[in-house]
Design an enzyme around this catalytic site. Structure first.
Site, PDB file in Angstrom:
ATOM      1  N   ARG A 121       1.007  -1.106  -0.133  1.00 21.42           N
ATOM      2  CA  ARG A 121       0.136   0.123  -0.202  1.00 21.42           C
ATOM      3  C   ARG A 121       0.732   1.520  -0.041  1.00 21.42           C
ATOM      4  O   ARG A 121       1.293   1.010   0.492  1.00 21.42           O
ATOM      5  CB  ARG A 121      -0.665   0.202   1.642  1.00 21.42           C
ATOM      6  CG  ARG A 121      -1.777   0.949   1.290  1.00 21.42           C
ATOM      7  CD  ARG A 121      -2.893   0.468   0.830  1.00 21.42           C
ATOM      8  NE  ARG A 121      -3.903   1.399   0.861  1.00 21.42           N
ATOM      9  CZ  ARG A 121      -5.160   2.435   0.037  1.00 21.42           C
ATOM     10  NH1 ARG A 121      -4.715   1.770  -1.042  1.00 21.42           N
ATOM     11  NH2 ARG A 121      -6.237   2.833   0.596  1.00 21.42           N
ATOM     12  N   THR A 408      -9.259   1.569 -10.008  1.00 21.97           N
ATOM     13  CA  THR A 408      -8.419  -0.235  -9.140  1.00 21.97           C
ATOM     14  C   THR A 408      -9.211  -0.505 -10.215  1.00 21.97           C
ATOM     15  O   THR A 408      -9.489  -1.144 -11.023  1.00 21.97           O
ATOM     16  CB  THR A 408      -9.531  -0.498  -7.347  1.00 21.97           C
ATOM     17  OG1 THR A 408      -8.947   1.131  -6.952  1.00 21.97           O
ATOM     18  CG2 THR A 408      -8.440  -1.694  -7.414  1.00 21.97           C
ATOM     19  N   GLU A 428      -5.375   4.461  -7.266  1.00 20.73           N
ATOM     20  CA  GLU A 428      -7.204   5.472  -6.505  1.00 20.73           C
ATOM     21  C   GLU A 428      -8.112   5.639  -7.327  1.00 20.73           C
ATOM     22  O   GLU A 428      -9.364   5.661  -8.030  1.00 20.73           O
ATOM     23  CB  GLU A 428      -6.308   6.566  -5.199  1.00 20.73           C
ATOM     24  CG  GLU A 428      -7.530   6.232  -4.442  1.00 20.73           C
ATOM     25  CD  GLU A 428      -8.533   6.316  -4.577  1.00 20.73           C
ATOM     26  OE1 GLU A 428      -9.234   5.518  -4.168  1.00 20.73           O
ATOM     27  OE2 GLU A 428      -9.949   7.351  -4.060  1.00 20.73           O
ATOM     28  N   GLU A 445      -3.944   8.126  -3.127  1.00 21.47           N
ATOM     29  CA  GLU A 445      -3.806   7.344  -2.938  1.00 21.47           C
ATOM     30  C   GLU A 445      -4.434   8.062  -1.229  1.00 21.47           C
ATOM     31  O   GLU A 445      -5.341   7.727  -0.703  1.00 21.47           O
ATOM     32  CB  GLU A 445      -3.306   6.165  -2.319  1.00 21.47           C
ATOM     33  CG  GLU A 445      -3.664   4.984  -1.904  1.00 21.47           C
ATOM     34  CD  GLU A 445      -4.265   4.603  -2.878  1.00 21.47           C
ATOM     35  OE1 GLU A 445      -5.829   3.915  -3.195  1.00 21.47           O
ATOM     36  OE2 GLU A 445      -4.091   4.156  -4.532  1.00 21.47           O
ATOM     37  N   SER A 473      -8.266   0.889   3.065  1.00 22.47           N
ATOM     38  CA  SER A 473      -8.220   0.438   2.249  1.00 22.47           C
ATOM     39  C   SER A 473      -9.304  -0.239   2.025  1.00 22.47           C
ATOM     40  O   SER A 473      -9.736  -1.027   3.085  1.00 22.47           O
ATOM     41  CB  SER A 473      -7.331  -0.262   1.336  1.00 22.47           C
ATOM     42  OG  SER A 473      -7.366  -0.822   0.041  1.00 22.47           O
ATOM     43  N   SER A 474     -10.538  -0.291   0.901  1.00 20.73           N
ATOM     44  CA  SER A 474     -11.535  -1.623   0.660  1.00 20.73           C
ATOM     45  C   SER A 474     -11.251  -2.540  -0.152  1.00 20.73           C
ATOM     46  O   SER A 474     -12.050  -3.805  -0.390  1.00 20.73           O
ATOM     47  CB  SER A 474     -12.581  -0.988   0.595  1.00 20.73           C
ATOM     48  OG  SER A 474     -12.866   0.431   1.078  1.00 20.73           O
ATOM     49  N   GLY A 495     -13.423  -0.734  -6.936  1.00 25.80           N
ATOM     50  CA  GLY A 495     -15.132  -0.201  -7.032  1.00 25.80           C
ATOM     51  C   GLY A 495     -15.161   0.345  -5.432  1.00 25.80           C
ATOM     52  O   GLY A 495     -16.166   0.427  -5.145  1.00 25.80           O
ATOM     53  N   GLY A 496     -13.926   0.795  -5.213  1.00 22.13           N
ATOM     54  CA  GLY A 496     -13.703   1.993  -3.743  1.00 22.13           C
ATOM     55  C   GLY A 496     -14.544   1.282  -2.611  1.00 22.13           C
ATOM     56  O   GLY A 496     -13.798  -0.676  -2.957  1.00 22.13           O
TER      57      GLY A 496
HETATM   58  N1  GLY Z   1      -8.307   2.938  -3.439  1.00 19.02           N
HETATM   59  C1  GLY Z   1      -9.199   2.121  -3.312  1.00 19.02           C
HETATM   60  C2  GLY Z   1      -9.296   1.289  -1.898  1.00 19.02           C
HETATM   61  O1  GLY Z   1      -8.154   1.508  -2.027  1.00 19.02           O
HETATM   62  O2  GLY Z   1      -9.788   0.659  -1.330  1.00 19.02           O
END
Ligand code: GLY
Length: 589
Positions: A121, A408, A428, A445, A473-474, A495-496
């Site tokens: 990350r 992503t 991101e 990010e 993050s997700s 998908g965030g």
């Molecule tokens: N940038 C998407 C995530 O890390 O969830």
């Protein structure tokens, strides 16, 4: 599907009323959600399930899948194929991922039956302070202003993560893995419909000068679909990294070029330093695994909230049962309630565990039993409050204020030896910060941090900015194991913050509703992020939304552009599925 919840007389009265309520809810909820839309929808293309006996890759662009397939055919390992596919994605799907960004990598070592999870990350520069996203007037910046500034650029992690995985699990030489992307960058690749569409939607004025010059012609029109786009600057970068390793990026000339570019960003300059790049390390973290029905679901721990939240939801619903009928209203209701509870805890407690004491008891069965008591099968919560996992008071943590969007991608791979990689990779937002250096885009990010670092009560927010910290993050790269510890499924999605619900959907659709993996991926997306129950836009399923509204769910119909790539092991063969909402494909032999 028709659901008759009410007697006819009551239906005549209730249904128009419910339709009104649904429409009202949709309008209100859409207005509030404009700031953080994930990558936009660009059409749907039907996909066929792929079958293979020996190896398989599923990635977001046919050229990337082909590069991975070529490496697997040469005897390369799952991580070798992942690296080759990722470099091609950086070129042909530049909006979503690349060496200017970060990733989470799950690696299954079949011989030793071991799962390794790598955190690559992005990190905040050491100069970052909690008030990073506040202007000189003391007010929080607008989200898009922050995205397009140098302040959003975190230390990229992808190459350090891939290098770490390759050192342990690579079979082919590192340098060979860059050849497919170098060739395409030199000879040109056809601009895809999705890339063209996203560039058109974004517009040239939303890009920094280098990116604008690369993606648009001299009249600021994006290159058309099929245009052979060459990227000699990126080819040169890849050649250097192929020859000298990731050190070229973190310690070499490329490092100074990145630092100079971030410092000179025309909007608001950033503060990434040579030291930040030099000290960056990918980290091995403990996997998060939980049993679900007959399988074990494993994923990435903090700083990702992905596996903790997916597994939290699955463990909540497991004893309640989701029925056998796909998309039945009772199941979607129960899932939405579980998701509200899980996202409430996610927002309050989940962040980079090197900086924050993320509660260890979030998946304890006693705690989850108490949370499950809050699910009423006949009535919906508007919003769930965080709970208090073992030894934690929720008032010790501030109320989260993170806004999330996403550019992503996800790659799933299995090799001839049975090793598997599940990697979700990101810059991101779509096109990241929209600033380019030497042919690749830099991430934004750091806007995955909460801009606020204290809530209204003055309590510290877990996901606030700190020097060296990694934003929550997700991303939920997932590997599912069967009861004999064999790989059963490899999956993930962009998908965030909806990633968590996309991954949950496939697991539930396959293991509860017994859908084949392509049908599970195709199924309309749905889920709550502790707000409305979002249901993917489609001309169908009005009965379903009405039934859910009848249970008190606020419904928001949305574009929900997942990019699920799934490989599963069934009856002695590998099956692959790519998401019809994007351009990917599963290939194997
Ligand atoms: N940038 C998407 C995530 O890390 O969830």
């Amino acid at each position: 599907m028709t659901i008759n919840l009410f007697p006819q007389g009551l239906r005549n009265f209730l249904l128009p009323f419910l339709a009104f309520l649904i429409a009202t809810n949709i309008a209100i909820l859409d207005a509030g959600a404009q700031r953080a839309q994930p990558e936009a929808a660009t059409g749907v293309k039907a996909k066929e399930i792929a079958r293979a006996q020996t190896y398989m890759i599923a990635a977001a662009n046919p050229l990337a899948s082909e590069a991975g397939r070529e490496i697997l055919a040469r005897g390369g390992s799952a991580i070798d194929a992942t690296i080759a596919a990722q470099m091609v994605l950086n070129l042909v799907e530049p909006q979503s991922s690349g060496i200017g960004g970060g990733a989470f990598i799950l690696h299954w070592d079949e011989k030793n039956k071991q799962l390794q999870t790598i955190d690559a990350r992005e990190a905040a520069p050491m100069a970052a302070r909690p008030d990073r996203f506040y202007g000189p007037d003391g007010k929080r910046m607008k989200f898009q202003q922050a995205v397009f500034s140098g302040l959003s650029v975190g230390v990229p992690g992808l190459l350090r993560g891939l290098e770490l995985a390759h050192r342990k699990h690579g079979k082919l030489p590192w340098k060979d893995l860059f050849t497919p992307a170098i060739k395409l960058a030199e000879n040109g690749f056809a601009v895809s419909p999705r890339l063209n569409d996203l560039l058109t939607k974004r517009g040239a004025d939303k890009f920094g000068p280098q990116a604008r010059a690369y993606f648009f012609d001299s009249s600021n029109v994006p290159w058309p679909v099929g245009h052979q786009l060459k990227n000699p600057a990126f080819a040169e970068v890849l050649k250097q990294i192929a020859a000298k390793g990731a050190d070229e990026f973190y310690l070499g000339k490329l490092a100074s070029d990145i630092v100079e570019r971030v410092k000179s960003i025309e909007t608001i300059p950033g503060d990434l330093s040579l030291t930040d790049l030099a000290i960056y390390r990918a980290k091995e973290r403990a996997p998060i695994c939980s049993d679900y029905r007959e399988v074990k679901v494993c994923g990435m721990g903090p700083p990702s909230s992905g596996a903790l939240t997916v597994n939290y939801v699955l463990k909540l619903v497991e004893p309640l049962g989701l029925g056998s009928q796909p998309l039945n209203a009772n199941a979607l209701h129960v899932l939405a309630e579980a998701q509200k509870l899980a996202y409430a805890d996610r927002g309050r407690y989940m962040a980079d565990s090197d900086f924050v004491n993320v509660p260890t008891g979030l998946l304890d069965s006693t705690y989850l039993d108490s949370r499950r008591q809050l699910i009423d099968p006949k009535s919906a919560m508007t919003k769930a409050n965080p709970g208090e996992p073992h030894a934690v008071k929720k008032t010790e943590f501030g109320r989260d204020a993170t806004i999330e969007s996403s550019g992503t991608s996800h790659i799933s791979v299995v090799d001839a030896d049975g090793n598997a990689v599940s990697m979700t990779t990101t810059i991101e937002s779509a096109f990241g910060s929209r600033h380019m250096v030497r042919g690749f885009l830099l991430n934004n990010e750091l806007t995955d941090f909460s801009f606020r670092y204290r809530d209204d009560q003055g309590r510290i927010i877990a996901n606030g900015v700190q020097p060296g910290k990694r934003p929550r993050s997700s991303m939920a790269p997932t590997i599912v194991l069967d009861s004999d510890n064999n790989v059963r499924m490899v999956l993930g999605s962009p998908g965030g913050s909806r990633i968590i619900n996309y991954v949950t959907k496939v697991i539930v659709a396959h293991f509860d509703w017994k859908m084949d993996i392509q049908s599970a991926v195709n199924l309309i997306n749905f889920g709550s992020r502790n707000g409305p129950l979002e249901i993917e836009n489609s001309s169908e399923h009005d009965d379903l939304t009405q039934a859910l509204a009848g249970l008190g769910q606020k419904i928001a119909r949305k574009d929900m552009t997942s990019g699920l790539h799934v490989i599963s092991r069934e009856n002695g063969e590998w099956l692959g599925a790519a998401d019809p909402r994007r351009e990917g494909v599963a290939l194997g032999k």
